[in-house]
Design an enzyme around this catalytic site. Structure first.
Site, PDB file in Angstrom:
ATOM      1  CG  ASP A 252     -21.164  18.380 -21.976  1.00  0.00           C
ATOM      2  OD1 ASP A 252     -21.150  18.857 -23.138  1.00  0.00           O
ATOM      3  OD2 ASP A 252     -21.118  18.910 -20.581  1.00  0.00           O
TER       4      ASP A 252
ATOM      5  CG  ASP B  72      -3.609   7.076   2.338  1.00  0.00           C
ATOM      6  OD1 ASP B  72      -3.384   5.770   2.209  1.00  0.00           O
ATOM      7  OD2 ASP B  72      -4.231   7.471   3.357  1.00  0.00           O
TER       8      ASP B  72
ATOM      9  CD  GLU C 126      -3.914   6.388  12.320  1.00  0.00           C
ATOM     10  OE1 GLU C 126      -3.946   6.660  11.400  1.00  0.00           O
ATOM     11  OE2 GLU C 126      -4.766   6.819  13.436  1.00  0.00           O
ATOM     12  CG  ASP C 127      -1.716   1.687  10.958  1.00  0.00           C
ATOM     13  OD1 ASP C 127      -2.457   2.362  11.555  1.00  0.00           O
ATOM     14  OD2 ASP C 127      -1.941   1.298   9.647  1.00  0.00           O
TER      15      ASP C 127
ATOM     16  CG  HIS D  37       0.840   6.970   4.432  1.00  0.00           C
ATOM     17  ND1 HIS D  37       1.154   5.934   3.304  1.00  0.00           N
ATOM     18  CD2 HIS D  37      -0.230   6.511   4.855  1.00  0.00           C
ATOM     19  CE1 HIS D  37       0.133   5.147   2.990  1.00  0.00           C
ATOM     20  NE2 HIS D  37      -0.725   5.439   3.670  1.00  0.00           N
TER      21      HIS D  37
ATOM     22  CG  HIS E 258      -1.550   1.411   1.360  1.00  0.00           C
ATOM     23  ND1 HIS E 258      -2.465   2.060   0.540  1.00  0.00           N
ATOM     24  CD2 HIS E 258      -1.481   2.202   2.635  1.00  0.00           C
ATOM     25  CE1 HIS E 258      -2.763   3.151   1.022  1.00  0.00           C
ATOM     26  NE2 HIS E 258      -2.288   3.241   2.192  1.00  0.00           N
TER      27      HIS E 258
HETATM   28 MN    MN Z   1      -2.607   4.610   3.915  1.00  0.00          MN
END
Ligand code: MN
Length: 721
Positions: free
Chosen positions: A260, A140, A77-78, A73, A49
């Site tokens: 369109d 992300d 947090e993880d 990133h 990811h």
């Molecule tokens: Mn992510």
């Protein structure tokens, strides 16, 4: 495809930009180890990811630090890795980017429609300290949406709603239309599978015809403009599913009405070529009236530039043609990110709306040839430097001045939240009351349920906003009311005693009302906390008491009635009116008589006697039929000094004489009750001053003194103007 570090490195090598590959690989190694055995819903290793996000950002040609932050990133947090570790290993910028991305992820998204736009705007501003934070977050989210089919249905729906309401609009505002369209197309498929299927079916029905149609059109256009060098890029395509979906389901148009569906794009080198091509297109096909839009002359707020026109081909099928330069195209696709992608400046000065000044700022700065880091730094300083944007746990944005504390935050939410606050957490951690809030902080205020609560006196020093301080002060004022009343009452009683005043409840009420309080207790309380200074009001209170006593004791109590009457009248006006007792006296403003002047009275209709100077023009020119109403009046020989307003009109050579006039009056111990000064057309100055004098002799002496001042041409007594 499986995103591995090798894929990323190959792509980096294939790009024409310089990257610090060692730093990127180091970031990969930290992230790979941190996420270790974690798997995504797809079953792939988690590390795929962040690598995919980095690949998307590489497409935008973002810089090394952005790719490094993309790889890292999710680690703060993880996983166990701290922001400190990242700061040490990869520097301040990377750490701040990761921190910013983590914080956006924590902002609870309020999907209530009326708040959406405002939330998006504010969060954009808040997070735009470093615009790369938003770009990473969008990449992300884009990758998460591309792989959303592996998540359970309810998660899919939640993410699709967020993306539709929040991330796609942000991409739009940043002008990143490629990201916006892909996000919308994926989201709408989840939110309305049937509606989307209908649109897709419609588009599929004539897929072959459609492809032939687009090929024919683009072929013919290519032929007509073949002499342009280098050859323009011509693309034919069907517009995004969601743009058609919106027209059908939101604007209520039938498929036939949608012009369109097909779009042809011609990308040229210069603005002049844009208009040339437009002319050629209008020559080849029949333009539909009112469908031409010149976004080159008037760019959209997100800086989108292009010429749009809708024309009808021989087949009778309408299609839109978009004509733009390469730079405009890049801006249209990548928006803000285009500035990392292409160093060349944009041509043409932008007119029109200033709503997205800050984006424009980025663009302008880039024109000056700054490198990416300098641009990012400039943005950090320039955007909302005086304000911090912080969030409630529910996701509401509170805007506070820089330096604000949790006390300001609590009072900004609600006065009672402030009064009852016992502590506060920022992003889950307890903080001190003097902690200065930072943009992006999510602040949770803890309050007490107890009946005894209240702010601490030292909060007055900690709070930054006058709003919070005002509320704290008000609390102390209110809570200490009993004390204040008792103290005020005692102080007032002391003064009454000294002045030999025996107050009745009516009299106390009269004073309170005169001081603009609605009750006597309020009046006492105000004395108690210092809102009313007794030294300032006591003279007035004594006067009121004297009047009250005079009114309560009629003058006819003894035989000396006439004398008393005269004294009472004289005290009021200083003037005795022949033959009339107790009449109302007022001084005429036209001539403004003073003791010492020869005076005459005029019996007005309903306003008593007005007193004029005998030589007043109004007396000299009085109408003969009013003869009866003129009566004799005289100045009473007064035991005490009364003061009267008198006005002097002064002409001076220039305005600078004003200072000398006022200082002369002041040094002669006269009180100035009004003064005005203005220059005359001929360069002279005119000063009109009203002073308090006791007699005409005093006034004349003062006028003589003023006439002697250097620069004064004339000084004359006049009526009150
Ligand atoms: Mn992510």
């Amino acid at each position: 495809m499986l995103y591995t570090i090798d894929v990323l490195i190959d792509k980096i090598k294939a790009s024409d930009k310089q990257y610090d590959i060692d730093k990127i690989v180091a970031a990969y190694e930290v992230a790979d180890e941190a996420h270790s055995d974690t798997k995504r819903s797809s079953g792939e290793p988690y590390i795929t990811h962040p690598i995919a996000v980095a690949c998307i950002l590489l497409e935008f040609c973002m810089d090394t630090d952005t790719l490094v932050a993309a790889l890292l990133h999710d680690v703060v947090e993880d996983t166990d890795i701290s922001l400190e570790t990242l700061r040490k290993k990869f520097g301040e910028d990377v750490a701040n980017l990761v921190d910013g991305v983590t914080k956006i992820g924590q902002v609870p998204l309020n999907t209530k429609e009326e708040q959406q736009a405002e939330n998006i705007r504010k969060i954009l501003m808040a997070m735009s300290k470093d615009i790369r934070v938003i770009i990473i977050k969008l990449a992300d989210r884009l990758h998460n949406m591309r792989t959303i089919m592996y998540r359970p249905p309810e998660k899919q729906r939640k993410k699709a709603l967020e993306t539709m309401n929040f991330y796609a609009p942000i991409a739009h505002r940043l002008g990143m239309s490629a990201v916006k369209e892909e996000m919308e197309d994926i989201s709408i498929k989840i939110l309305d599978p049937y509606g989307t299927r209908a649109v897709e079916d419609m588009l599929d029905t004539h897929k072959e015809q459609r492809d032939t149609f687009i090929d024919t059109i683009t072929g013919r256009i290519r032929e007509r403009i073949s002499d342009i060098e280098p050859p323009p890029v011509i693309e034919g395509r069907v517009k995004s599913v969601y743009s058609i979906y919106k027209k059908v389901y939101i604007k209520g148009k039938s498929f036939d009405e949608i012009y369109d569906v097909y779009a042809v794009r011609v990308i040229v080198q210069s603005v002049i070529e844009c208009y040339n091509v437009l002319g050629i297109i209008h020559d080849m096909f029949k333009p539909i009236p009112y469908r031409f839009k010149d976004y080159i002359a008037t760019p959209k707020p997100n800086r989108y530039q292009s010429l749009h026109t809708t024309v009808i081909g021989r087949e009778g099928i309408p299609f839109e043609v978009q004509i733009r330069t390469v730079e405009m195209h890049n801006t249209a696709q990548y928006g803000v990110a285009a500035h990392w992608k292409y160093k060349a400046g944009l041509t043409g000065k932008v007119a029109g709306e200033q709503r997205f000044d800050w984006i424009r700022q980025i663009l302008d700065q880039q024109q000056e040839g700054d490198d990416v880091e300098q641009i990012a730094d400039a943005i950090k300083v320039d955007l909302a430097p005086d304000e911090v944007y912080v969030f409630t746990p529910k996701g509401d944005v509170i805007v506070l001045p820089l330096g604000s504390t949790v006390i300001d935050f609590a009072y900004a939410i609600h006065t009672q939240v402030g009064h009852k606050m016992t502590g506060a957490k920022v992003s889950g951690r307890m903080i001190r009351f003097d902690y200065q809030l930072r943009t992006g902080d999510i602040v949770e205020v803890m309050t007490t349920q107890s009946q005894t609560y209240g702010p601490n006196r030292n909060w007055l020093e900690i709070a930054k906003t006058s709003e919070a301080r005002g509320k704290i002060r008000a609390w102390f004022k209110k809570e200490c009311r009993e004390e204040n009343i008792a103290e005020g009452m005692a102080a007032l009683e002391g003064e009454f005693h000294r002045a030999s005043i025996i107050p009745t409840p009516e009299f106390l009420n009269e004073i309170a009302v005169a001081q603009k309080f609605s009750s006597v207790d309020d009046f006492y309380a105000a004395i108690g906390y210092g809102g009313v200074k007794l030294s300032k009001i006591m003279q007035r209170v004594k006067d009121m008491y004297a009047n009250r006593m005079a009114a309560a004791n009629p003058v006819s109590v003894d035989g000396n009635e006439a004398l008393k009457n005269t004294i009472a009248r004289k005290q009021k006006s200083g003037v005795i009116v022949e033959g009339i007792d107790n009449c109302l006296i007022k001084f005429a403003k036209c001539c403004n008589p003073l003791p010492g002047d020869k005076i005459v009275g005029f019996i007005t209709r309903g306003y008593g006697v007005s007193v004029h100077k005998q030589d007043c023009t109004n007396v000299v020119n009085a109408s003969p039929q009013d003869k009866e109403r003129w009566i004799h009046v005289m100045w009473a020989a007064s035991g005490q000094t009364e003061y009267y307003n008198a006005t002097i009109d002064i002409i001076s050579e220039n305005m600078t004489a004003l200072a000398d006039v006022t200082s002369t009056i002041a040094s002669s111990r006269f009180v100035i009750s009004n003064i005005s000064a203005h220059p005359l057309k001929n360069g002279n100055g005119n000063i009109v001053v009203t002073v308090e004098v006791a007699s005409v002799e005093q006034l004349n002496a003062l006028i003589q003194r003023i006439q002697k001042i250097n620069g004064v041409i004339s000084a004359e007594r006049t009526g009150i103007l």
